[in-house]
Structure formats: C-alpha cells, structure tokens
Design a protein around this motif. Structure first.
Motif, PDB file in Angstrom:
ATOM      1  N   GLY B 113       0.868  -1.150   0.155  1.00  9.05           N
ATOM      2  CA  GLY B 113      -0.115  -0.302  -0.293  1.00  9.05           C
ATOM      3  C   GLY B 113       0.510   1.184  -0.040  1.00  9.05           C
ATOM      4  O   GLY B 113       1.497   1.846   0.952  1.00  9.05           O
ATOM      5  N   LYS B 114       0.543   2.269  -0.948  1.00  8.92           N
ATOM      6  CA  LYS B 114       2.078   3.161  -1.158  1.00  8.92           C
ATOM      7  C   LYS B 114       1.326   4.410  -0.177  1.00  8.92           C
ATOM      8  O   LYS B 114       2.552   4.751   0.825  1.00  8.92           O
ATOM      9  N   TRP B 115      -0.177   4.355  -0.169  1.00 10.06           N
ATOM     10  CA  TRP B 115      -0.393   5.620   0.620  1.00 10.06           C
ATOM     11  C   TRP B 115      -0.019   5.469   2.846  1.00 10.06           C
ATOM     12  O   TRP B 115       0.817   5.914   3.076  1.00 10.06           O
ATOM     13  N   PHE B 116      -0.122   4.083   2.857  1.00  6.68           N
ATOM     14  CA  PHE B 116       0.165   3.493   4.295  1.00  6.68           C
ATOM     15  C   PHE B 116       1.773   3.834   4.446  1.00  6.68           C
ATOM     16  O   PHE B 116       2.094   4.115   5.590  1.00  6.68           O
ATOM     17  N   LYS B 117       1.954   3.469   3.386  1.00  7.33           N
ATOM     18  CA  LYS B 117       3.582   3.220   3.398  1.00  7.33           C
ATOM     19  C   LYS B 117       4.343   4.861   3.708  1.00  7.33           C
ATOM     20  O   LYS B 117       5.352   4.585   4.946  1.00  7.33           O
ATOM     21  N   LYS B 118       3.637   5.904   3.055  1.00  7.58           N
ATOM     22  CA  LYS B 118       4.228   7.284   3.292  1.00  7.58           C
ATOM     23  C   LYS B 118       3.587   7.774   4.123  1.00  7.58           C
ATOM     24  O   LYS B 118       4.510   8.308   5.203  1.00  7.58           O
ATOM     25  N   VAL B 119       2.569   7.348   4.990  1.00  6.42           N
ATOM     26  CA  VAL B 119       2.074   7.885   6.240  1.00  6.42           C
ATOM     27  C   VAL B 119       2.776   7.933   6.981  1.00  6.42           C
ATOM     28  O   VAL B 119       3.523   7.603   8.205  1.00  6.42           O
ATOM     29  N   SER B 120       3.384   6.203   6.828  1.00 10.67           N
ATOM     30  CA  SER B 120       4.035   5.678   8.415  1.00 10.67           C
ATOM     31  C   SER B 120       4.726   5.456   8.499  1.00 10.67           C
ATOM     32  O   SER B 120       5.396   5.992   9.428  1.00 10.67           O
ATOM     33  N   GLN B 121       5.719   5.849   7.325  1.00 13.77           N
ATOM     34  CA  GLN B 121       7.340   6.469   7.122  1.00 13.77           C
ATOM     35  C   GLN B 121       7.679   7.552   7.840  1.00 13.77           C
ATOM     36  O   GLN B 121       8.135   8.080   8.534  1.00 13.77           O
ATOM     37  N   SER B 122       6.399   8.693   7.221  1.00 14.25           N
ATOM     38  CA  SER B 122       6.052   9.986   8.244  1.00 14.25           C
ATOM     39  C   SER B 122       6.364  10.013   9.642  1.00 14.25           C
ATOM     40  O   SER B 122       7.026  10.940  10.305  1.00 14.25           O
TER      41      SER B 122
END
Lengths: 297, 314
Positions: B113-122
């Motif tokens: 999941g791209k969105w999940f990846k981005k948010v969790s990384q931030s």
C-alpha cells in the motif's frame, strides 16, 4: 499448485504482521504528541484531580491565554531561536560549501592535508571542560548569542558530504569557465552553488533543525533569561515548580486557578509547533537526503 | 645540507602555491580557522586533567598533580560505574536499535500500500525531528506521579500510583525505549535505501523459482543487509564511550536518586562543570573518554580494513 497456495499464505501472513507492527509502532510514535496537545487544552482542575489524558472532559484555552498575555519571555525566546537558526544556518552553509568546493579541487595541492585536519577533529576532542574554559575565559562568549551559534556552525561530516556532492559535478565545467577568465570564487558562486542546491537544502535543513532544537549551549553559556533559546526556556519552565517569574507581579491571579500543568504542555506545543507545521514539507527533503547519504556511505 | 635545501624547496613550494591559489586558500580559511580555534586550540586544555585546577591561576598556572585525579576516580568507584553504564547503554542502543531498524525496514519493504507506506514512514520519522527537551516533557507527561498518563490509568483502574521518579531500575528500560523510539525512523530509512537498491530482477527470479516471502527475506534481503549492519555496528563501537547527553539529561536531570543506574560519562562531566564539585576531576573523565574513544576508533578501523578494505575510514 500446493506450493503456490503455501507461498501465498506465507506472504499474506508476513504482510499482515507487517501492517500490524508498523501501525502499532506508528501509533506509539504519535501518542506522546497527541497526549501533549490534548493536555495543553485541559482544565487545570481536571489535571490535578485525574491527571493528563488523551480525551479531556472539557476543552480549555486558559493555558494559551495565560501564555499569550504574559508573552514577553516567550516572544524573546522565539526571537533568539529564529536569530540563531537563520544566522547559524546561512553562515554554516556558506563556510561549508566553500570548503567543500576547495577540497574537491584537484588542482588544490594540500586538499588531503586539510581534509585530514578536519577529519581528525571527529576522532579526538579536548572535552567539555577545556571547551568551556576556551569559550568563557578566552573568547569571552559567556552570555553572547554567538555562544549558541559558533560551536555548531560547521560540521566535519557535512563538509565531506558537500565535497562528495561536488565530486559529481564534471570538472570540464569549471575548466571551461577558467578559460573564459572566471576567478575561483566566481566559479564557486555562479556554477557550483546553483548546481549544489539539493545538497545545500539537505544539509541546511539538518543544520536549521539543530539550531531550532538548541538548548545545551544556551544552558551552559546564557545568563540573561531574555537570551534563552526556545527549547531551554521550555526546559526551565517544565523543571520549575512555581511559575512565579512568568507571571507579572502586578496581575491579580488566584493561584489555585493557575494552570501550571497545562501551561507546561502549552509551551511545549508552541516550541514544537513550527516543526510540526513544516514537517510535511521538510520531511520529503530529509528522506531523499538520507537516502543519498546512505548510498554514498 | 641536502635536507636544508629540500626544506627551502618545500617552503618555496608552499609560498608559490599560496600565491597561485590565494582565492582558494581564502575560501578555505574560515573553516580551517574554525577547526583550529574550536578543536585544536582546545586540545592542550586537556592538561587540566592533570592539575589541581584553581580558577584564578588558570589551567597552566595550577599545581601539577599528575595522575592523582584519575587515582581518586578509580578509588571512589565513580569511573567504573559511569564507564560500565555508558558501555552497556550504548551497546544496547547499538545492537537492539539496529535490529529493530532492520526489522522495520524489511516490514516496510514488504508492504504494497503506497499511501500507508508514505504516512507510516513520515510518522515514524517524526520523533527524530524534535528536541530532547520535548522528549523530556513527554516522559514527564507519561511517568510523573501526580498527573502522569500511566498513573492516571492506574488510578482509574483502582491500582496504586507508582513513583517512577524514585526507582532507578525502571529507568534503564525507559531510557532505552525512548532512544529506540527516537532513532528507529532514521535508521529504518537508511536500511530501506539499501533494500530498495537491490536489483528487482533478483526478487523476480527468486519468485519464479518458487521462493516464499520468508525464504526471500531469509536468504536474500538479510544477507544483503549484513555488511551494512556489521559496518554500522563496528563504527558505532568507536563512539561507544560517547553518551547521548541530551537524552539522559532531559529524562533524569538532577534527580540523584536515579544516578546509580543512569549516570553516564557525559552527565558526570557536565555536573562537575556546573556544580563546580571538581573541575579537574571532570576534565580527567573527559580526557579518558576522548583518549579511549580515539583508541577504539583506530582499533575498529584496523579491523574493518582487514575484513572489508573498501569500507575502512582511513
């Protein structure tokens, strides 16, 4: 056929575990921020009675009102922090990028000698106490804002990062500039600086963040409260049991109503605020910056 | 005679070089001056470790007492306690920290999941941006006796409140937890960069050959991360006597009840400076830390050069 189903269930399991673990850890990462923010809006009586909570019964803006109505010290602290952040970052970037440029010049004979001179400082240091004596007795920087800027303005690793970045710019560029009659500084300023913007941005952000979070040199060298940086101001406030010197002696305040607990959290929110707001924009640069750093080793 | 002419010759070279590249020298000058003043000029000051410091007489005017400061530190047990604490904390930070960073980097790379990846990384990177003063506020917010979050929970569950700030034993875990909390995001991205750098075709091929996700992680990703892990660990060893002063001071402050388990070299030196309890003794500890650190870096670099010559620092 059996192999593929087994493979799928295994990978689904790993994916599932990954989603759960990352979500849990991400929640742990935001939890203290959420607690701090919600506590800053809590009613003082509720904190005293029941303690800090994620979901207060009623919201109160009293802590912020108190802070803003007695805001001289907070405004001072903001000014100090903004001053050291801007001056420190600009000065540091200028000095470090020039050094990176020179140390990358292959026609500069003593670049290895100077590189080692810089590198050796990361291996051995005189220590805190001799540094303190130098700063106070010899440089007379006690209670000077520069005591918070100078010790952090230049970093050995940032210089090498800058030098490595400039390595990627082809030599032919400055050779042709030299033929056109441009001087060394001109070449640096007109050709290398514009090309090095990504690395300047990354290192600049790291450096600015360091100055924004500065409290240690403030604690060591600053005597005048009006010269405390934001983070040190916050630290003093949190460690203080009474907030007497924050409150105007002239103001009539019922001490029972004094939001001492929530005011600490409100100050913390205000000290963190700009970073939280900038974070989404800044974060992207950091991730690419970090990745570049990692790949280059 | 021969060496004299050679000396003259080199001298001439430097002058000629200075004239030829005067602009370059001028451009380098600020940084060199900076390091000479703030690093090299400070080094002779380490001599304060060998004197009985007197504020009025200055470092070099004070009485020379040789190794007395060190002897006293060894005899009263302080040196042993802070060395042990510093070493153990840093070892745990290093090993546990890196292992957790690797685990999270792998988990993040497995997620689609791209969105999940981005948010969790931030979100996971967020703690890396705030000052340790704020972390100190967080700790106070969570562990304080009267209004801390945990005690609030205990109270509402009908349990007794717990006095965290007078129990040295528990702070070992709290300090480690905060350190890992703050550092995971940064390290995770460094490892994730290495994983993303792995040729995707390799994974494709493994998949075609019927490798399960677990096998792929076990036999491909982990071995590829191993050199980075070992290297970071080895270089971390060089700085193993340097403490995270920020973290310790903001969590513990001047709460001396907690010192037996939480005092590290840097906090000790700091107290000797602000408390003025013994200036020279603090400098002796600082000198010991620097010297020990230098030797460790040299040893570690020697080992790295033997194992992986390309990765050695010098």
């Amino acid at each position: 056929m059996e192999n593929t189903t087994k493979q799928d269930s295994g990978s689904i399991l790993i994916k599932g575990i990954s989603y759960v673990c990352i979500t849990v850890f991400a929640l742990i990462c935001v939890f203290p921020f959420a607690l701090m923010i919600s506590s800053s809006f809590m009613n003082e009586q509720e904190i005293v009675r029941e303690g800090y909570k994620l979901l207060p019964k009623e919201f109160s803006f009293k802590a912020y009102e108190m802070l803003l109505s007695n805001s001289t010290q907070l405004v001072n602290a903001y000014q100090v922090t903004i001053f050291i952040t801007v001056i420190g970052t600009v000065l540091g970037l200028f000095m470090m990028s020039m050094a990176g440029f020179v140390l990358n010049r292959k026609d500069f004979k003593y670049r290895n000698f100077f590189s080692f001179l810089i590198y050796f400082t990361t291996l051995f240091s005189g220590g805190l106490i001799p540094t303190y004596i130098l700063m106070v007795k010899h440089l007379h920087l006690k209670d000077s804002l520069f005591a918070m800027i100078l010790p952090a303005v230049v970093g050995a690793w940032s210089i090498f990062l800058m030098r490595n970045f400039m390595k990627a710019i082809p030599d032919s560029l400055y050779e042709s500039a030299t033929i056109d009659g441009a001087g060394d500084f001109h070449i640096y300023w007109r050709i290398f600086v514009p090309l090095a913007v990504p690395s300047l941005a990354t290192i600049g952000l790291f450096s600015a963040l360091g100055f924004w979070n500065e409290w240690y040199n403030g604690m060591l060298y600053m005597d005048t409260p009006a010269k405390y940086p934001l983070q040190y101001f916050l630290q003093r406030m949190v460690n203080q049991t009474n907030l007497g010197n924050l409150i105007n002696s002239g103001a009539v305040i019922n001490t029972a109503d004094l939001p001492t607990q929530s005011i600490k959290m409100a100050t913390a929110v205000l000290a963190t605020g700009p970073i939280i707001l900038l974070y989404p924009f800044v974060q992207r640069y950091f991730v690419t910056g970090l990745t570049i750093g990692a790949v280059k080793g | 005679m021969g060496s004299l002419t050679r000396l003259k010759h080199t001298g001439g070279n430097i002058v000629r070089e200075l004239i030829k590249n005067k602009i370059l020298f001028l451009m380098l000058l600020p940084v060199i001056l900076y390091f000479v003043i703030f690093n090299y000029a400070v080094m002779p000051g380490a001599y304060v470790a060998f004197v009985d410091y007197n504020l009025n007489k200055g470092i070099f005017g004070s009485n020379f007492i040789g190794m007395k400061n060190f002897e006293f530190l060894i005899q009263n047990g302080d040196l042993w306690n802070i060395t042990k604490n510093t070493l153990l904390y840093n070892l745990v930070f290093l090993v546990l920290g890196n292992v957790i960073q690797i685990v999270f980097a792998i988990m993040l790379s497995e997620i689609s999941g791209k969105w999940f990846k981005k948010v969790s990384q931030s979100v996971i990177l967020l703690p890396n941006f705030i000052s340790m003063v704020i972390v100190g506020v967080f700790a106070y917010n969570i562990f304080n006796f009267n209004s801390g979050f945990i005690n609030t929970m205990f109270a509402s569950a009908g349990l007794d409140r717990y006095e965290f700030y007078s129990d040295p034993g528990i702070w070992k875990y709290i300090i480690v937890a905060f350190k890992i909390w703050a550092g995971t995001g940064y390290g995770m991205i460094v490892y994730l960069a290495t994983i993303t750098g792995i040729n995707h075709d390799l994974y494709e091929a493994a998949y075609m050959d019927g490798a399960t996700t677990w096998q792929r992680i076990r036999y491909m990703t982990l071995p590829i991360l191993k050199p980075t892990f070992i290297l970071l660990l080895l270089f971390g060893m060089g700085g193993i006597l340097k403490g995270s002063f920020d973290l310790f001071y903001n969590l513990i402050g001047t709460n001396s009840v907690l010192y037996p388990q939480t005092d590290i070299i840097d906090t000790y030196v700091f107290r000797s400076l602000v408390g003025q309890f013994n200036f020279s003794m603090g400098a002796a500890v600082g000198f010991y830390q620097s010297l020990f650190g230098l030797i460790l870096v040299l040893v570690v670099n020697f080992i790295v050069r033997k194992v992986e010559p390309d990765s050695a620092l010098f």
